[in-house]
Design a protein around this motif. Structure first.
Motif, PDB file in Angstrom:
ATOM      1  N   UNK A   5       0.826  -1.195   0.000  1.00 35.58           N
ATOM      2  CA  UNK A   5       0.000   0.000   0.000  1.00 35.58           C
ATOM      3  C   UNK A   5       0.871   1.261   0.000  1.00 35.58           C
ATOM      4  N   UNK A   6       1.907   1.251   0.851  1.00 36.28           N
ATOM      5  CA  UNK A   6       2.794   2.415   0.937  1.00 36.28           C
ATOM      6  C   UNK A   6       3.599   2.595  -0.354  1.00 36.28           C
ATOM      7  N   UNK A   8       2.636   1.932  -3.426  1.00 37.91           N
ATOM      8  CA  UNK A   8       1.774   2.594  -4.414  1.00 37.91           C
ATOM      9  C   UNK A   8       1.675   4.088  -4.124  1.00 37.91           C
ATOM     10  N   UNK A   9       1.574   4.405  -2.830  1.00 41.42           N
ATOM     11  CA  UNK A   9       1.497   5.815  -2.463  1.00 41.42           C
ATOM     12  C   UNK A   9       2.796   6.536  -2.826  1.00 41.42           C
ATOM     13  N   UNK A  12       2.821   7.266  -6.597  1.00 44.34           N
ATOM     14  CA  UNK A  12       1.893   8.314  -6.988  1.00 44.34           C
ATOM     15  C   UNK A  12       2.271   9.656  -6.385  1.00 44.34           C
ATOM     16  N   UNK A  13       2.898   9.561  -5.225  1.00 43.28           N
ATOM     17  CA  UNK A  13       2.977  10.704  -4.335  1.00 43.28           C
ATOM     18  C   UNK A  13       3.867  11.826  -4.814  1.00 43.28           C
ATOM     19  N   UNK A  14       3.640  12.958  -4.220  1.00 42.94           N
ATOM     20  CA  UNK A  14       4.343  14.155  -4.599  1.00 42.94           C
ATOM     21  C   UNK A  14       5.568  14.420  -3.748  1.00 42.94           C
ATOM     22  N   UNK A  17       4.802  19.018  -3.906  1.00 45.87           N
ATOM     23  CA  UNK A  17       3.673  19.294  -4.797  1.00 45.87           C
ATOM     24  C   UNK A  17       3.833  18.746  -6.208  1.00 45.87           C
ATOM     25  N   UNK A  18       4.924  18.035  -6.489  1.00 40.72           N
ATOM     26  CA  UNK A  18       5.089  17.471  -7.828  1.00 40.72           C
ATOM     27  C   UNK A  18       4.536  16.050  -7.851  1.00 40.72           C
ATOM     28  N   UNK A  19       3.401  15.828  -8.527  1.00 37.04           N
ATOM     29  CA  UNK A  19       2.826  14.484  -8.532  1.00 37.04           C
ATOM     30  C   UNK A  19       3.702  13.498  -9.313  1.00 37.04           C
ATOM     31  N   UNK A  20       3.599  12.216  -8.967  1.00 40.97           N
ATOM     32  CA  UNK A  20       4.403  11.152  -9.591  1.00 40.97           C
ATOM     33  C   UNK A  20       5.894  11.355  -9.358  1.00 40.97           C
TER      34      UNK A  20
END
Lengths: 84, 457
Positions: A5-6, A8-9, A12-14, A17-20
């Protein structure tokens, strides 16, 4: 499950503020250190394959009492009191 | 400084056209028991994020004690009729999920995220927390002890002392004036106070469930109905509070912290809520003034003069009222100099039109940050929460970027004149009185307080 789960986060995570950003960062690391950016698709399997014995073995090897360092943070006046 | 910017500028490619956003499939409906539900599909990773929100927070119980909604939320997640605290943590781990509970001025929330394949067991847990929280005595006592420590710690922090004083000055008798409980109030909390708040706030008529992630909306809606459908309860009685008086004339409030190494400046005035039609205009004007790193205030008192490390301005929207504020932690000797520049930049925006190029940069920044903020499940969830809690128009997200792009220098000057209320700004300075009083007194009639909030002579 929590690791998955972590992970995947993380992908995806920023970062600021920069996604991915997580995915970009891993692609960069796997390319730089391993020359294999596609590891980003399989590295999770390695973590999910870890067994209890493996964790004991690693803990026994690296987390040894003689390698331990403990830091105590105390206010300066408490130290002065102890010295007195 | 200017030459360096030009050198870097040469190598930067021109911006490409702003890309279209593919808006996620969104569903907005109610369950059979009246619980409002908003679902948005976002499939980048096989997870989902959600919040169960309640439209009541600390402000609604400020007449009992500020912070009561917060400690209620803290204790909610520590046990239910079926699971003790440890069981909750173990169950969360087993399904790869995270969960937290919190409360702000106007809302309370249970926030969660987990793998899509285990959506139902996670929703089950959220449901249990919302309906059957047990408020175990030992957990309550532990949370109260921790809150007591936090309250003591806050009183040593200049940022907290400044915002506490500013909120008092701006909101007077309104519940928004109270940002934190006193030590005595926390020590006086009883378990019954919390369960009373819980019974009152945590009801389906007062709630809103928002889920964003990798799921089929129809299936997720079915799961939500199965889990939450039999929950019943009424909306709490709405308590009206009279509108706070808008303070006239500049006044200065000095919070005396003997031996402080620097001075915290915080100055502010009444502004607007998120719902107000001028919100986007004020957001852009603020971004240009001091809301972004390359804004005028940062360039002036940080980059050019070196008075401070992190000046900032912001538009703070609470549900019923909003305020505009400017903060900077500065060296003692430049308190008057910093305030002079803070007001100079405010007045300049009120007096002179913004050059087109500067406006275009600010528009690109605000619009770009907004788009990036929507790109993750968590980011999209946050935006949907804002839309729903503030009852914004349903096309708010879709039209935001166009609205930002449509603004002109004339809009900005009008907005600055309307909301950057330079002549009526309330000025709070937190620092050592001996070092800063004469400087602070240059800006208006002065009142002095100690860190406990007691007025000094």
């Amino acid at each position: 499950m929590k690791w998955q789960s972590d992970y995947y986060t993380l992908l995806e995570g920023g970062h600021g503020g920069v996604p991915r950003f997580g995915l970009m960062h891993l692609l960069a690391c796997f390319t730089l250190f391993d020359g294999e950016p596609q590891l980003v698709n399989t590295v999770l399997d390695g973590f999910l394959a870890v067994k209890k014995e493996g964790i004991y073995a690693v803990a026994g090897k690296y987390l040894r009492t003689e390698n331990r360092a403990i830091v105590f943070r105390k206010p300066a006046n408490a130290i002065a009191k102890e010295a007195a | 400084m200017a030459t360096r910017v030009a050198e870097i500028g040469k190598g930067v490619p021109a911006l490409s056209e702003e890309r279209q956003v593919t808006w996620p499939n969104r569903t907005r409906t109610r369950l059979s028991n009246g619980l409002e539900v908003v679902l948005a599909e976002s499939r980048a990773v096989p997870k989902f994020h959600g919040e169960l929100l309640f439209r009541s927070g600390n402000a609604a119980v400020a007449d009992r004690a500020p912070g009561l909604a917060e400690i209620t939320a803290d204790v909610v997640r520590t046990g239910t009729a079926k699971r003790v605290s440890r069981q909750i943590e173990e169950d969360l781990r087993r399904i790869g999920a995270d969960l937290s509970s919190s409360a702000g001025a106007d809302m309370s929330a249970i926030s969660f995220a987990g793998l899509s394949e285990f959506a139902e067991p996670l929703l089950e847990l959220v449901n249990e927390l919302a309906r059957e929280a047990a408020f175990p005595e030992a957990e309550f006592v532990r949370e109260r002890r921790q809150m007591l420590e936090e309250v003591k710690l806050e009183r040593t922090q200049p940022g907290f002392l400044a915002s506490e004083r500013l909120r008092k000055v701006l909101f007077g008798a309104h519940p928004y004036a109270q940002v934190a409980p006193s030590e005595e109030q926390v020590a006086g909390f009883r378990r019954d106070d919390l369960t009373a708040v819980y019974r009152e706030f945590y009801t389906p008529e007062n709630a809103l469930l928002i889920l964003v992630g990798d799921f089929e909306s129809a299936a997720m809606l079915k799961a939500a109905e199965k889990v939450f459908g039999r929950w019943t309860g009424k909306k709490p009685q709405a308590k009206g509070a009279p509108a706070p008086a808008n303070p006239r004339g500049r006044r200065v409030y000095l919070v005396h912290v003997p031996g402080a190494v620097q001075t915290q400046i915080l100055t502010g005035c009444h502004a607007i809520t998120r719902k107000h039609p001028d919100w986007v205009k004020l957001g852009l004007t603020n971004s240009l003034y001091g809301g972004a790193f390359n804004s005028r205030l940062v360039m002036n008192i940080r980059e050019d003069k070196g008075y401070t490390y992190s000046p900032r301005s912001s538009v703070n929207a609470l549900r019923q009222h909003g305020y505009f504020s400017i903060s900077a932690a500065v060296r003692h000797e430049v308190v008057a100099a910093s305030l002079t520049e803070i007001f100079y930049e405010l007045d300049k925006l009120r007096a002179l039109p913004v050059p087109e190029a500067e406006l275009a940069d600010a528009q690109n920044y605000l619009s770009g940050v907004f788009s990036m903020g929507l790109a993750t499940q968590e980011g999209l969830l946050g935006q949907l929460v804002t839309v729903e809690l503030n009852e914004l128009p349903q096309d708010y997200l879709e039209t935001y970027r166009e609205k930002v792009r449509a603004l002109t220098p004339n809009d900005l000057i009008a907005t600055a004149r309307k909301y950057f209320d330079s002549a009526n700004m309330q000025i709070v300075v937190v620092g050592d009185r001996a070092q800063i009083e004469p400087q602070a007194a240059l800006f208006g009639e002065l009142e002095v307080y100690d860190a406990q909030g007691k007025r000094l002579q």
